[in-house]
Write a protein that holds these residues in place. Structure first.
Motif, PDB file in Angstrom:
ATOM      1  N   ARG A  50      24.369  25.918  22.345  1.00 31.94           N
ATOM      2  CA  ARG A  50      23.909  27.297  22.514  1.00 31.94           C
ATOM      3  C   ARG A  50      23.808  27.651  23.999  1.00 31.94           C
ATOM      4  N   GLU A  51      23.250  26.738  24.787  1.00 31.08           N
ATOM      5  CA  GLU A  51      23.107  26.994  26.219  1.00 31.08           C
ATOM      6  C   GLU A  51      24.469  27.066  26.907  1.00 31.08           C
ATOM      7  N   ALA A  52      25.405  26.225  26.472  1.00 31.44           N
ATOM      8  CA  ALA A  52      26.750  26.254  27.053  1.00 31.44           C
ATOM      9  C   ALA A  52      27.448  27.568  26.727  1.00 31.44           C
ATOM     10  N   ALA A  53      27.290  28.035  25.489  1.00 33.92           N
ATOM     11  CA  ALA A  53      27.879  29.321  25.098  1.00 33.92           C
ATOM     12  C   ALA A  53      27.262  30.455  25.914  1.00 33.92           C
ATOM     13  N   ALA A  54      25.949  30.390  26.130  1.00 39.04           N
ATOM     14  CA  ALA A  54      25.273  31.410  26.931  1.00 39.04           C
ATOM     15  C   ALA A  54      25.771  31.399  28.367  1.00 39.04           C
ATOM     16  N   ALA A  55      26.017  30.200  28.913  1.00 41.94           N
ATOM     17  CA  ALA A  55      26.515  30.101  30.291  1.00 41.94           C
ATOM     18  C   ALA A  55      27.875  30.770  30.417  1.00 41.94           C
ATOM     19  N   LEU A  56      28.738  30.579  29.420  1.00 49.72           N
ATOM     20  CA  LEU A  56      30.051  31.234  29.444  1.00 49.72           C
ATOM     21  C   LEU A  56      29.894  32.750  29.336  1.00 49.72           C
ATOM     22  N   ALA A  57      29.076  33.184  28.389  1.00 52.88           N
ATOM     23  CA  ALA A  57      28.920  34.621  28.165  1.00 52.88           C
ATOM     24  C   ALA A  57      28.330  35.320  29.383  1.00 52.88           C
ATOM     25  N   GLU A  58      27.342  34.697  30.011  1.00 53.65           N
ATOM     26  CA  GLU A  58      26.661  35.320  31.150  1.00 53.65           C
ATOM     27  C   GLU A  58      27.529  35.317  32.405  1.00 53.65           C
ATOM     28  N   SER A  59      28.347  34.279  32.568  1.00 52.06           N
ATOM     29  CA  SER A  59      29.179  34.189  33.768  1.00 52.06           C
ATOM     30  C   SER A  59      30.468  34.991  33.655  1.00 52.06           C
ATOM     31  N   GLY A  60      30.861  35.320  32.426  1.00 55.91           N
ATOM     32  CA  GLY A  60      32.120  36.018  32.225  1.00 55.91           C
ATOM     33  C   GLY A  60      33.321  35.102  32.298  1.00 55.91           C
ATOM     34  N   ARG A  61      33.090  33.797  32.386  1.00 54.39           N
ATOM     35  CA  ARG A  61      34.182  32.831  32.442  1.00 54.39           C
ATOM     36  C   ARG A  61      34.603  32.414  31.045  1.00 54.39           C
ATOM     37  N   THR A  62      35.805  31.904  30.955  1.00 53.81           N
ATOM     38  CA  THR A  62      36.319  31.463  29.662  1.00 53.81           C
ATOM     39  C   THR A  62      36.217  29.952  29.487  1.00 53.81           C
ATOM     40  N   ALA A  63      35.877  29.238  30.551  1.00 55.12           N
ATOM     41  CA  ALA A  63      35.721  27.785  30.478  1.00 55.12           C
ATOM     42  C   ALA A  63      34.914  27.300  31.673  1.00 55.12           C
ATOM     43  N   MET A  64      34.207  26.190  31.474  1.00 54.68           N
ATOM     44  CA  MET A  64      33.463  25.554  32.560  1.00 54.68           C
ATOM     45  C   MET A  64      33.587  24.044  32.426  1.00 54.68           C
ATOM     46  N   ALA A  65      33.704  23.361  33.564  1.00 52.56           N
ATOM     47  CA  ALA A  65      33.786  21.906  33.571  1.00 52.56           C
ATOM     48  C   ALA A  65      32.421  21.308  33.210  1.00 52.56           C
ATOM     49  N   VAL A  66      32.460  20.138  32.607  1.00 51.98           N
ATOM     50  CA  VAL A  66      31.234  19.441  32.208  1.00 51.98           C
ATOM     51  C   VAL A  66      31.111  18.169  33.037  1.00 51.98           C
TER      52      VAL A  66
END
Length: 325
Positions: A50-66
């Motif tokens: 849920r937090e990862a999905a929120a990070a994508l939605a809030e940043s406007g990015r389509t992917a983030m490295a882990v």
């Protein structure tokens, strides 16, 4: 802001209509010139879905490295991972670490090499890599991982998506850099061809408009407002597309994209919620996504960047009927 949007539109109009329209930006520009600050932010392995999905939605990015917690990467978390986890009804509190290891993730650590490019790679080479990954069909294909400093004690990485690549169209200072590089004989793709096509064959013709390059309405998947979020997630997964038009008897009701999925999942919206209810909750119509079929490619690029969207609805000049995406 509106001022920034107007500047972007003006810059791209110059590109589309001016003397620079014949520049092959994708072969002249390198990844290092396009990657901007903030694209190297990482998600911790302990973060939940849920937090990862929120990070994508809030940043406007389509992917983030882990991050793997030791200076390296454990994988990449993408919007398509959100779609799959949402559809599979994965528990929102499930750690990203478990998701990357479960066999459903699109970019676990074992495929990162196939997603990696050097900062010296041209945008044409990046496009080639994305095409190869798309044809393979077994991993993420809308992103590449840029290894900024492989010799650093803690590796520096950045993510690059088509939207960041598109920003090159709206940065006049890069046009000049591209022109200078070409004059100096800067290297482009090593073979000069991508999938059997020369660079010149892949470039849109001067004066090309969005109506010539759009995906026609007949080729776009659709859902009704009464269908559920889970229904549209299934459509996205099975079609391997990144947008679905929501239509009713009166025409286009809205559009559902992976960003909508990320936002809904992050907010805990049940997958049984109807698309109509979700779109009404967002107050999200299609008016901000409409572009006439005779608009230039540069204008489309500027609109996408200024409004932070990856999809536009193409209509006839002066009309409202949807022609494509």
């Amino acid at each position: 802001t509106k001022a920034e949007s107007d500047v972007d539109m003006a810059s791209c109009r110059i590109f589309a209509e001016g003397d620079l329209r014949d520049l092959d930006l994708f072969s002249g520009l390198t990844v290092g010139q396009v990657v901007g600050p903030g694209l190297g932010e990482r998600l911790p392995l302990s973060m939940c879905l849920r937090e990862a999905a929120a990070a994508l939605a809030e940043s406007g990015r389509t992917a983030m490295a882990v991050s793997d917690g030791y200076g390296g990467l454990a994988g990449i978390f993408t919007e398509n991972d959100v779609i799959r986890s949402y559809f599979e009804e994965a528990l929102p509190d499930r750690p990203v670490a478990e998701w990357l290891a479960c066999g459903l993730a699109r970019a676990p650590a074992k495929v990162l090499q196939r997603l990696s490019v050097s900062p010296t790679a041209t945008l044409a080479e990046v496009a080639d890599r994305m095409i190869q990954n798309a044809l393979a069909g077994d991993l993420a294909c809308h992103h590449v991982l840029v290894e900024e400093d492989p010799d650093a004690i803690e590796g520096r990485y950045a993510m690059l998506s088509p939207l960041e690549m598109l920003q090159a169209f709206c940065r006049p200072e890069l046009w000049q850099s591209s022109a200078m590089s070409r004059e100096c004989g800067a290297a482009s793709s090593s073979s000069g061809e991508i999938w059997g096509l020369k660079d010149s064959d892949m470039r849109p013709p001067s004066g090309a408009v969005v109506g010539e390059l759009m995906k026609a309405k007949e080729s776009v998947f659709t859902c009704m407002p009464g269908e559920t979020i889970k229904d549209v997630l299934r459509t996205l997964l099975m079609s391997q597309q990144n947008s679905v038009l929501v239509v009713d008897d009166e025409g286009i009701y809205g559009i559902f994209t992976p960003r909508d999925a990320a936002r809904a999942y992050a907010e805990g919206v049940p997958a049984s919620t109807t698309l109509g209810d979700w779109l009404r909750r967002l107050n999200a119509g299609v008016s901000s996504r409409i572009i006439p079929q005779n608009a230039s490619i540069g204008e489309a690029a500027a609109m996408m960047i200024a409004r932070g969207v990856n999809h536009l609805l193409v209509v006839p000049a002066g009309g409202r009927e949807a022609l494509g995406v």
